[in-house]
Design a protein around this motif. Structure first.
Motif, mmCIF file in Angstrom:
data_model
loop_
_atom_site.group_PDB
_atom_site.id
_atom_site.type_symbol
_atom_site.label_atom_id
_atom_site.label_comp_id
_atom_site.label_asym_id
_atom_site.label_seq_id
_atom_site.Cartn_x
_atom_site.Cartn_y
_atom_site.Cartn_z
ATOM 1 N N CYS A 23 0.738 -1.197 -0.029
ATOM 2 C CA CYS A 23 -0.078 0.057 0.109
ATOM 3 C C CYS A 23 1.083 1.172 -0.174
ATOM 4 O O CYS A 23 1.990 1.175 0.426
ATOM 5 C CB CYS A 23 -0.932 0.054 1.155
ATOM 6 S SG CYS A 23 -1.936 1.442 1.208
ATOM 7 N N PHE A 25 -0.370 3.749 1.376
ATOM 8 C CA PHE A 25 -0.647 4.532 2.752
ATOM 9 C C PHE A 25 0.003 3.840 3.762
ATOM 10 O O PHE A 25 0.233 2.715 3.751
ATOM 11 C CB PHE A 25 -2.126 4.585 2.850
ATOM 12 C CG PHE A 25 -2.437 5.828 2.036
ATOM 13 C CD1 PHE A 25 -2.078 6.535 0.883
ATOM 14 C CD2 PHE A 25 -3.940 6.327 2.374
ATOM 15 C CE1 PHE A 25 -2.786 7.463 0.196
ATOM 16 C CE2 PHE A 25 -4.668 7.334 1.596
ATOM 17 C CZ PHE A 25 -4.114 7.840 0.676
ATOM 18 N N ARG A 26 0.206 4.350 5.011
ATOM 19 C CA ARG A 26 0.546 3.780 6.042
ATOM 20 C C ARG A 26 -0.621 4.348 7.192
ATOM 21 O O ARG A 26 -0.367 4.737 8.170
ATOM 22 C CB ARG A 26 1.923 4.044 6.713
ATOM 23 C CG ARG A 26 2.876 3.423 5.829
ATOM 24 C CD ARG A 26 3.048 1.915 6.118
ATOM 25 N NE ARG A 26 3.899 1.510 5.088
ATOM 26 C CZ ARG A 26 3.874 0.873 4.093
ATOM 27 N NH1 ARG A 26 2.741 1.120 3.356
ATOM 28 N NH2 ARG A 26 4.704 0.207 3.134
ATOM 29 N N CYS A 27 -1.968 4.053 6.833
ATOM 30 C CA CYS A 27 -2.796 4.145 7.880
ATOM 31 C C CYS A 27 -2.761 3.671 9.344
ATOM 32 O O CYS A 27 -2.295 2.511 9.472
ATOM 33 C CB CYS A 27 -4.275 3.622 7.486
ATOM 34 S SG CYS A 27 -4.854 4.422 5.950
ATOM 35 N N TYR A 29 -4.265 2.803 11.474
ATOM 36 C CA TYR A 29 -5.174 1.388 12.293
ATOM 37 C C TYR A 29 -4.947 0.456 11.386
ATOM 38 O O TYR A 29 -5.621 -0.580 11.630
ATOM 39 C CB TYR A 29 -6.509 2.040 12.227
ATOM 40 C CG TYR A 29 -7.067 2.387 11.202
ATOM 41 C CD1 TYR A 29 -7.334 1.742 9.863
ATOM 42 C CD2 TYR A 29 -7.243 3.888 10.962
ATOM 43 C CE1 TYR A 29 -7.670 2.230 8.889
ATOM 44 C CE2 TYR A 29 -7.571 4.579 9.807
ATOM 45 C CZ TYR A 29 -8.020 3.609 8.580
ATOM 46 O OH TYR A 29 -8.337 4.185 7.492
ATOM 47 N N CYS A 30 -3.962 0.398 10.486
ATOM 48 C CA CYS A 30 -4.205 -0.833 9.445
ATOM 49 C C CYS A 30 -2.583 -1.303 9.233
ATOM 50 O O CYS A 30 -2.114 -2.457 9.598
ATOM 51 C CB CYS A 30 -4.782 -0.499 8.262
ATOM 52 S SG CYS A 30 -4.627 -1.638 6.840
ATOM 53 N N MET A 31 -1.879 -0.134 8.841
ATOM 54 C CA MET A 31 -0.473 -0.600 8.470
ATOM 55 C C MET A 31 0.847 0.502 9.194
ATOM 56 O O MET A 31 1.322 1.267 8.608
ATOM 57 C CB MET A 31 0.072 -0.449 6.652
ATOM 58 C CG MET A 31 -0.938 -1.700 6.280
ATOM 59 S SD MET A 31 -0.483 -1.428 4.276
ATOM 60 C CE MET A 31 1.080 -2.181 4.266
ATOM 61 N N GLY A 74 -4.347 -4.671 1.006
ATOM 62 C CA GLY A 74 -3.355 -3.658 0.391
ATOM 63 C C GLY A 74 -4.134 -2.655 -0.378
ATOM 64 O O GLY A 74 -5.529 -2.631 -0.282
ATOM 65 N N GLU A 75 -3.541 -1.680 -1.091
ATOM 66 C CA GLU A 75 -4.131 -1.123 -1.966
ATOM 67 C C GLU A 75 -4.249 -1.475 -3.406
ATOM 68 O O GLU A 75 -3.306 -1.721 -3.969
ATOM 69 C CB GLU A 75 -3.361 0.551 -2.022
ATOM 70 C CG GLU A 75 -4.001 1.308 -2.904
ATOM 71 C CD GLU A 75 -5.436 1.578 -2.922
ATOM 72 O OE1 GLU A 75 -6.112 1.625 -2.091
ATOM 73 O OE2 GLU A 75 -5.985 1.668 -4.431
ATOM 74 N N ASN A 102 -8.074 3.325 -1.419
ATOM 75 C CA ASN A 102 -7.812 4.612 -0.789
ATOM 76 C C ASN A 102 -8.119 5.874 -1.419
ATOM 77 O O ASN A 102 -7.982 6.795 -1.025
ATOM 78 C CB ASN A 102 -6.548 4.562 -0.041
ATOM 79 C CG ASN A 102 -5.286 4.463 -0.833
ATOM 80 O OD1 ASN A 102 -5.458 4.803 -2.066
ATOM 81 N ND2 ASN A 102 -4.078 3.817 -0.499
HETATM 82 S S1 SF4 Z 1 -4.618 -0.752 3.143
HETATM 83 FE FE1 SF4 Z 1 -6.079 0.828 2.908
HETATM 84 S S2 SF4 Z 1 -6.666 0.895 5.242
HETATM 85 FE FE2 SF4 Z 1 -4.588 -0.326 5.004
HETATM 86 S S3 SF4 Z 1 -2.952 1.253 5.102
HETATM 87 FE FE3 SF4 Z 1 -3.418 0.979 2.910
HETATM 88 S S4 SF4 Z 1 -4.979 2.554 2.500
HETATM 89 FE FE4 SF4 Z 1 -4.864 2.468 4.609
#
Ligand code: SF4
Ligand SMILES: C[S@@+](CC[C@H](N)C(=O)[O-])C[C@H]1O[C@@H](n2cnc3c(N)ncnc32)[C@H](O)[C@@H]1O
Length: 335
Positions: A23, A25-27, A29-31, A74-75, A102
């Motif tokens: 991904c 992103f590194r949200c 709550y997720c990664m 993942g994304e 995302n």
């Molecule tokens: S998989 Fe989705 S929720 Fe998880 S870090 Fe990536 S964008 Fe954020």
């Protein structure tokens, strides 16, 4: 063939397919960055199912009763040429095909996805406040680019667009009402999701969960709501509509109101493992069968056997006893 149900009488109706564990992103709550850093052992390319392998698995699941497929990760849009996969899955027997993203790459992909046969899309967006959003995706990604992605999806005809909002106590509770105000009366349906204890690296605590009932009450106080009957058994979102007719919202209460009893979802990881629960510890290896030359009949029999043995009702059992399980990560199994 006799109707396929698991040990609790639940059929298999939905399949979530993760196409990558990576991904951009590194949200938090997720990664979380501390875990998913430079050295994180993401899957090597050769271990990912090819689009053709995914299509085969999807056809077999469709033969077993799956009516809805969601592409995720993942994304998913970081996987190259994803629209090619959409083109392979869209023609399968009356499938309801959708995708969760995302939104970061959506502005340039929406049209191609629609042309390939995608019907609907879900975009994740946790706040309209740029500072809050940048802090939650933790890669400093601006909110305007996701909004452009949502607009592109609407323009391409992927309406109504669902927008997933994960609410975490102390992070983005203040963002709930502004989002409701912003999207009310548009072709965007908001869905507020309780922060879940998926994986074993997001530092989950019950105190961080904002119960859906609290969110509904907060919105209702300013913009009166009334409940909508579920569209079908097993629908994960509780739906509410604005009393003035300006649309609806949904809340997904997997912590405060677990819905395992109606769960009809199977999950396929990017490397071809089948999971029968988001909170599973272990999957079943379909890739080995695929690459050993199994026939469609053999694949069907293997999946049917996995499903028949299914007992999962993790969310209902959630307790101290399960907190330390080495559950697989959401970015791997697909949210
Ligand atoms: S998989 Fe989705 S929720 Fe998880 S870090 Fe990536 S964008 Fe954020
Ligand atoms: C894992 S993501 C994969 C698809 C895509 N990357 C995205 O963010 O939409 C799927 C969904 O799971 C949600 N999610 C991730 N971690 C979560 C958690 N701990 N609790 C609740 N929802 C979560 C995300 O917000 C997103 O809507």
């Amino acid at each position: 063939m006799e109707r396929l149900v698991d040990t609790l009488g639940r059929p298999v109706r939905d399949l979530r397919i993760s196409v990558t564990d990576r991904c951009n992103f590194r949200c938090v709550y997720c990664m979380p960055k501390e875990v998913f850093g430079r050295d994180y052992p993401f899957l090597p390319r050769a271990e990912l199912l090819t689009f053709e392998e995914i299509e085969r698995v999807a056809r077999v699941f469709s033969g077993l009763g799956v009516e809805k497929i969601r592409i995720t990760g993942g994304e998913p849009l970081v996987r190259r040429d994803l629209e090619t996969l959409v083109g392979l899955l869209a023609p399968i027997n009356g499938l309801d095909l959708t995708l969760t993203t995302n939104g970061s790459l959506l502005a340039r992909k929406a049209e191609a996805l629609k042309d390939a046969g995608l019907k609907r899309i879900t975009v994740s967006l946790d706040s309209l406040d740029d500072g809050v959003f940048r802090a939650m995706n933790d890669v400093d990604f601006p909110v305007t680019r996701v909004l452009e992605g949502i607009d592109a999806a609407l323009a391409a005809g992927l309406a109504p667009v669902k927008v997933n909002v994960v609410v975490k106590r102390g992070l983005n509770e203040e963002s709930v009402l502004p989002m409701a105000r912003h999207f009310r009366g548009t072709d965007v349906v908001l869905r507020f999701i309780e922060f879940m204890d998926v994986g074993h690296s997001n530092g989950w605590r019950l105190d961080d969960v904002v119960p859906s009932a609290e969110i509904v009450a907060a919105i209702d106080a300013e913009l009166p709501l009334e409940p909508v009957q579920p569209a079908y058994r097993g629908e994960v979102a509780n739906r509410w509509r604005y009393r003035d007719g300006s649309g609806e919202i949904g809340v997904i209460s997997s912590v405060t109101q677990p819905f395992c009893g109606d769960c009809t979802r199977a999950r396929l990881s990017a490397d071809g493992q089948v999971y029968t629960c988001l909170f599973a510890v272990k999957g079943h290896d379909l890739r080995a069968l695929l690459r050993d030359g199994a026939s469609d009949e053999e694949l069907t029999a293997a999946i049917a056997e996995i499903w028949r043995a299914r007992t999962d009702r993790y969310s209902e059992l959630r307790s101290a006893a399960t907190a330390d399980l080495q559950k697989v990560e959401m970015s791997y199994i697909g949210g």
